[in-house]
Design an enzyme around this catalytic site. Sequence first.
Site, PDB file in Angstrom:
ATOM      1  N   CYS A   1       7.217   1.451  -2.587  1.00  0.00           N
ATOM      2  CA  CYS A   1       6.395   2.987  -1.568  1.00  0.00           C
ATOM      3  C   CYS A   1       7.904   3.505  -0.536  1.00  0.00           C
ATOM      4  O   CYS A   1       7.542   2.413   0.330  1.00  0.00           O
ATOM      5  CB  CYS A   1       5.265   3.431  -1.019  1.00  0.00           C
ATOM      6  N   HIS A   2       8.033   4.739  -0.463  1.00  0.00           N
ATOM      7  CA  HIS A   2       9.002   5.293   0.820  1.00  0.00           C
ATOM      8  C   HIS A   2       8.428   4.524   2.207  1.00  0.00           C
ATOM      9  O   HIS A   2       9.087   3.844   2.885  1.00  0.00           O
ATOM     10  CB  HIS A   2       9.115   6.929   0.662  1.00  0.00           C
ATOM     11  N   THR A   3       7.535   4.366   2.496  1.00  0.00           N
ATOM     12  CA  THR A   3       6.822   3.775   4.055  1.00  0.00           C
ATOM     13  C   THR A   3       6.939   2.192   4.075  1.00  0.00           C
ATOM     14  O   THR A   3       7.724   1.886   4.653  1.00  0.00           O
ATOM     15  CB  THR A   3       5.656   3.864   3.699  1.00  0.00           C
TER      16      THR A   3
ATOM     17  N   HIS B   1       2.196  -2.493   1.053  1.00  0.00           N
ATOM     18  CA  HIS B   1       1.284  -1.635   1.223  1.00  0.00           C
ATOM     19  C   HIS B   1       0.030  -1.167  -0.152  1.00  0.00           C
ATOM     20  O   HIS B   1      -0.803   0.122   0.029  1.00  0.00           O
ATOM     21  CB  HIS B   1       1.089  -1.164   2.406  1.00  0.00           C
ATOM     22  N   GLU B   2       0.779  -1.063  -0.856  1.00  0.00           N
ATOM     23  CA  GLU B   2       0.085  -0.120  -2.447  1.00  0.00           C
ATOM     24  C   GLU B   2      -0.155  -2.050  -3.343  1.00  0.00           C
ATOM     25  O   GLU B   2       0.156  -2.095  -4.680  1.00  0.00           O
ATOM     26  CB  GLU B   2       1.164   0.488  -2.949  1.00  0.00           C
TER      27      GLU B   2
ATOM     28  N   CYS C   1     -14.443   0.903   8.744  1.00  0.00           N
ATOM     29  CA  CYS C   1     -16.230  -0.800   9.699  1.00  0.00           C
ATOM     30  C   CYS C   1     -16.955   0.139   9.551  1.00  0.00           C
ATOM     31  O   CYS C   1     -17.970  -0.544   9.962  1.00  0.00           O
ATOM     32  CB  CYS C   1     -14.949  -0.914  11.104  1.00  0.00           C
TER      33      CYS C   1
ATOM     34  N   CYS D   1     -16.874   3.016  13.928  1.00  0.00           N
ATOM     35  CA  CYS D   1     -16.363   3.009  15.123  1.00  0.00           C
ATOM     36  C   CYS D   1     -16.729   4.370  15.222  1.00  0.00           C
ATOM     37  O   CYS D   1     -17.107   5.133  14.046  1.00  0.00           O
ATOM     38  CB  CYS D   1     -14.794   2.759  15.173  1.00  0.00           C
TER      39      CYS D   1
ATOM     40  N   CYS E   1     -15.527   6.112  11.882  1.00  0.00           N
ATOM     41  CA  CYS E   1     -16.062   5.807  10.768  1.00  0.00           C
ATOM     42  C   CYS E   1     -17.717   6.766  10.763  1.00  0.00           C
ATOM     43  O   CYS E   1     -18.326   7.396   9.554  1.00  0.00           O
ATOM     44  CB  CYS E   1     -16.462   4.332  10.643  1.00  0.00           C
TER      45      CYS E   1
ATOM     46  N   CYS F   1     -10.217   4.848  10.714  1.00  0.00           N
ATOM     47  CA  CYS F   1     -10.932   4.095  11.714  1.00  0.00           C
ATOM     48  C   CYS F   1     -10.105   3.851  12.090  1.00  0.00           C
ATOM     49  O   CYS F   1      -8.708   3.406  11.956  1.00  0.00           O
ATOM     50  CB  CYS F   1     -11.163   3.175  10.337  1.00  0.00           C
TER      51      CYS F   1
ATOM     52  N   ARG G   1      -6.644  -0.940  14.857  1.00  0.00           N
ATOM     53  CA  ARG G   1      -5.536  -0.061  15.071  1.00  0.00           C
ATOM     54  C   ARG G   1      -4.394  -0.900  15.860  1.00  0.00           C
ATOM     55  O   ARG G   1      -3.194  -1.121  15.269  1.00  0.00           O
ATOM     56  CB  ARG G   1      -5.914   1.631  15.488  1.00  0.00           C
TER      57      ARG G   1
ATOM     58  N   CYS H   1      -2.049   3.640  -1.989  1.00  0.00           N
ATOM     59  CA  CYS H   1      -1.365   4.742  -1.339  1.00  0.00           C
ATOM     60  C   CYS H   1      -1.426   5.819  -1.994  1.00  0.00           C
ATOM     61  O   CYS H   1      -1.817   7.085  -1.259  1.00  0.00           O
ATOM     62  CB  CYS H   1       0.347   3.768  -0.579  1.00  0.00           C
TER      63      CYS H   1
ATOM     64  N   ARG I   1       7.334   5.582  -9.202  1.00  0.00           N
ATOM     65  CA  ARG I   1       6.583   4.311  -8.813  1.00  0.00           C
ATOM     66  C   ARG I   1       7.402   3.072  -9.310  1.00  0.00           C
ATOM     67  O   ARG I   1       7.137   3.775 -10.214  1.00  0.00           O
ATOM     68  CB  ARG I   1       5.634   4.154  -8.408  1.00  0.00           C
TER      69      ARG I   1
HETATM   70  P1  NAD Z   1       9.294  11.356  -3.731  1.00  0.00           P
HETATM   71  O1  NAD Z   1      10.593  10.876  -2.875  1.00  0.00           O
HETATM   72  O2  NAD Z   1       8.900  10.943  -4.866  1.00  0.00           O
HETATM   73  O3  NAD Z   1       9.877  12.697  -4.110  1.00  0.00           O
HETATM   74  C1  NAD Z   1       9.420  13.571  -3.165  1.00  0.00           C
HETATM   75  C2  NAD Z   1      10.672  15.113  -4.123  1.00  0.00           C
HETATM   76  O4  NAD Z   1      11.143  15.892  -3.265  1.00  0.00           O
HETATM   77  C3  NAD Z   1      11.191  14.596  -5.293  1.00  0.00           C
HETATM   78  O5  NAD Z   1      10.829  14.702  -6.474  1.00  0.00           O
HETATM   79  C4  NAD Z   1      12.099  15.157  -4.650  1.00  0.00           C
HETATM   80  O6  NAD Z   1      13.766  15.811  -5.212  1.00  0.00           O
HETATM   81  C5  NAD Z   1      11.609  16.023  -3.010  1.00  0.00           C
HETATM   82  N1  NAD Z   1      12.750  16.662  -2.515  1.00  0.00           N
HETATM   83  C6  NAD Z   1      13.474  16.509  -1.907  1.00  0.00           C
HETATM   84  N2  NAD Z   1      13.823  17.175  -0.618  1.00  0.00           N
HETATM   85  C7  NAD Z   1      13.091  18.686  -1.331  1.00  0.00           C
HETATM   86  C8  NAD Z   1      13.607  19.528  -0.406  1.00  0.00           C
HETATM   87  N3  NAD Z   1      14.694  20.283   0.402  1.00  0.00           N
HETATM   88  N4  NAD Z   1      12.971  20.975  -1.651  1.00  0.00           N
HETATM   89  C9  NAD Z   1      12.412  20.265  -2.533  1.00  0.00           C
HETATM   90  N5  NAD Z   1      12.088  19.209  -2.864  1.00  0.00           N
HETATM   91  C10 NAD Z   1      12.687  18.897  -1.845  1.00  0.00           C
HETATM   92  O7  NAD Z   1       8.032  10.657  -2.292  1.00  0.00           O
HETATM   93  P2  NAD Z   1       7.022  10.222  -2.599  1.00  0.00           P
HETATM   94  O8  NAD Z   1       6.649   9.241  -2.851  1.00  0.00           O
HETATM   95  O9  NAD Z   1       6.005  11.311  -3.456  1.00  0.00           O
HETATM   96  O10 NAD Z   1       6.593  10.667  -0.632  1.00  0.00           O
HETATM   97  C11 NAD Z   1       6.646  12.148  -0.219  1.00  0.00           C
HETATM   98  C12 NAD Z   1       6.255  11.533   1.166  1.00  0.00           C
HETATM   99  O11 NAD Z   1       5.020  11.945   1.604  1.00  0.00           O
HETATM  100  C13 NAD Z   1       7.163  11.167   1.890  1.00  0.00           C
HETATM  101  O12 NAD Z   1       7.173  11.304   2.901  1.00  0.00           O
HETATM  102  C14 NAD Z   1       5.898   9.459   1.888  1.00  0.00           C
HETATM  103  O13 NAD Z   1       6.641   9.066   3.519  1.00  0.00           O
HETATM  104  C15 NAD Z   1       4.725  10.605   2.246  1.00  0.00           C
HETATM  105  N6  NAD Z   1       3.486   9.992   2.495  1.00  0.00           N
HETATM  106  C16 NAD Z   1       2.851  10.074   3.125  1.00  0.00           C
HETATM  107  C17 NAD Z   1       1.272   9.177   3.308  1.00  0.00           C
HETATM  108  C18 NAD Z   1       0.322  10.289   4.141  1.00  0.00           C
HETATM  109  O14 NAD Z   1      -0.986   9.144   4.116  1.00  0.00           O
HETATM  110  N7  NAD Z   1       0.245  10.963   4.671  1.00  0.00           N
HETATM  111  C19 NAD Z   1       1.555   8.633   1.702  1.00  0.00           C
HETATM  112  C20 NAD Z   1       1.742   8.157   1.365  1.00  0.00           C
HETATM  113  C21 NAD Z   1       3.527   9.095   1.219  1.00  0.00           C
HETATM  114  O1  DAO Z   2      -4.979   6.103  13.366  1.00  0.00           O
HETATM  115  O2  DAO Z   2      -3.807   6.852  14.607  1.00  0.00           O
HETATM  116  C1  DAO Z   2      -4.126   6.091  13.480  1.00  0.00           C
HETATM  117  C2  DAO Z   2      -3.304   6.017  12.205  1.00  0.00           C
HETATM  118  C3  DAO Z   2      -3.579   5.613  10.712  1.00  0.00           C
HETATM  119  C4  DAO Z   2      -2.078   5.549   9.886  1.00  0.00           C
HETATM  120  C5  DAO Z   2      -1.901   6.732   9.046  1.00  0.00           C
HETATM  121  C6  DAO Z   2      -0.919   6.994   8.577  1.00  0.00           C
HETATM  122  C7  DAO Z   2      -0.069   7.326   7.451  1.00  0.00           C
HETATM  123  C8  DAO Z   2       0.573   8.084   6.766  1.00  0.00           C
HETATM  124  C9  DAO Z   2       1.302   5.976   6.221  1.00  0.00           C
HETATM  125  C10 DAO Z   2       2.624   6.563   5.474  1.00  0.00           C
HETATM  126  C11 DAO Z   2       2.390   6.063   3.844  1.00  0.00           C
HETATM  127  C12 DAO Z   2       1.714   5.375   3.751  1.00  0.00           C
HETATM  128 ZN    ZN Z   3     -13.933   2.227  11.611  1.00  0.00          ZN
END
Ligand code: NAD
Ligand code: DAO
Ligand code: ZN
Length: 413
Positions: free
Chosen positions: A43-45, A63-64, A93, A96, A99, A107, A111, A174, A375
């Site tokens: 994953c990106h992260t 993490h996946e 958990c 907390c 939860c 949770c 952390r 994820c 992926r």
């Molecule tokens: P990805 O790179 O596979 O997909 C991103 C898409 O956005 C691509 O298709 C790309 O062409 C497009 N893109 C890029 N810039 C653009 C723009 N300016 N306008 C329009 N389209 C554009 O990424 P992903 O794996 O799908 O993850 C997406 C985001 O979600 C990442 O920032 C990742 O870190 C985040 N994420 C967040 C959580 C969470 O819990 N909040 C969990 C997982 C991933």
């Molecule tokens: O409890 O303050 C908190 C943080 C919990 C973790 C949140 C992670 C969210 C996004 C991670 C990006 C993808 C793996």
């Molecule tokens: Zn908890």
Amino acid sequence: MSTITCRAAVMWENGADLVMEDIQVEPPRAGEVRVKILASGVCHTDWSEPRNYPAGFPVILGHEGGGIVESVGEGVTNVEVGDHVIPLYIPECRDCVYCLSQKSNLCGKIRVTQGKGLMPDGTSRFSIEKDGKKVPILHFMGTSTFSEYTVCAAISLAKIPKAAPLEKVCLLGCGITTGYGAVMNTMKVECGSTACVFGLGGVGLAVIMGLKEAGCSKIIGVDLNPAKVPMATEFGMTDFVNPKDLPEGVDTGAAICALIGDYAGAGVDYSFECIGNVKTMRAAFECVHKGWGQSCVIGVGPPGTEISTRPFQVVIGKAWRGTAFGGTRGRTQLPKYVAKYLDGSLKVDEFVTFTLPIDEANKAFHLMHEGKALRSVVVHKHEGDEEVAAHRAAHSGGAGGSGTAKDNAAAAE
Ligand code: NAD
Ligand code: DAO
Ligand code: ZN
């Protein structure tokens, strides 16, 4: 229980390529579980977070993951040896304030130590022998699935049905869960709603999957890359906007609103930002319907950046929300998502573009950056391990042997 020596992909310093190493993994202590990891999504992260990883180096990313419980520490009751599990970067958990509130999945139990790359008792279970010395290796996100064996807190493991192929359902750890959960848990999108999804990568497609299941009447996708259109359409996208193709003077928000109606305040009921760019976060927020529209930030913006809009946008009833892991309570909900996958009502195989041996984890990062992979899944060898061989034989004759992954990779070329 004794220390295990196994293979792991280690990041030695900030931003360096991963290096395959023989490492030592100590037995689980009280409240902990040692897991044999079969596979992990990339994953990106796993790329962005270790840039300036505050906990330090060396570290084992990932993490996946999907794996099988190898041993359990004292007092562990929620899983037992042989159970199939998905490690959770947000634990559950059930004890907390978060939860117990039932209002959030964040949770807070472990952390602080998790953020430091350590187990809840403040130490690491990973180490490596260098020049006759034992060098500790840090954990990552409480999961570290780029190791053949990892140790997790028991509250960070979702027990899942054994019938599911771990090389596929690891992705529920994820990206897929985040997108699908954002629709179902965080935004609770109603049937007949209109929606817009910025970014058609793995997370965006999972959002579309949720929106289709929710019964949305219109699902507008936005991406700069037209190659994303066929798969997004297959998932349920009804309309596509490419910001690069708009006539001069028409911005992305205006193009989206025009697809909804020709009146003041027209916009989508729900929007989702799945890119991680503060400009598209603003566009996604501003294109929601006046009076009731809601926008969900999923993408993780670069460190130090800020989001902005004119306050009047909020005054007129638009709401900005956000989600982590799709608001999913991992231990409670992931087993249900895996069951949905098994009964055919949740797509997972379709997200696997490439399956690679863990030794090629750096290649998986390159494929991700080239936009070629929804992926990639990296697979641990576990040479001579009969339990792993049996699992793989039961699912498409071996990891990476599934037609789906190969077909998806061909489609991505
Ligand atoms: P990805 O790179 O596979 O997909 C991103 C898409 O956005 C691509 O298709 C790309 O062409 C497009 N893109 C890029 N810039 C653009 C723009 N300016 N306008 C329009 N389209 C554009 O990424 P992903 O794996 O799908 O993850 C997406 C985001 O979600 C990442 O920032 C990742 O870190 C985040 N994420 C967040 C959580 C969470 O819990 N909040 C969990 C997982 C991933
Ligand atoms: O409890 O303050 C908190 C943080 C919990 C973790 C949140 C992670 C969210 C996004 C991670 C990006 C993808 C793996
Ligand atoms: Zn908890």
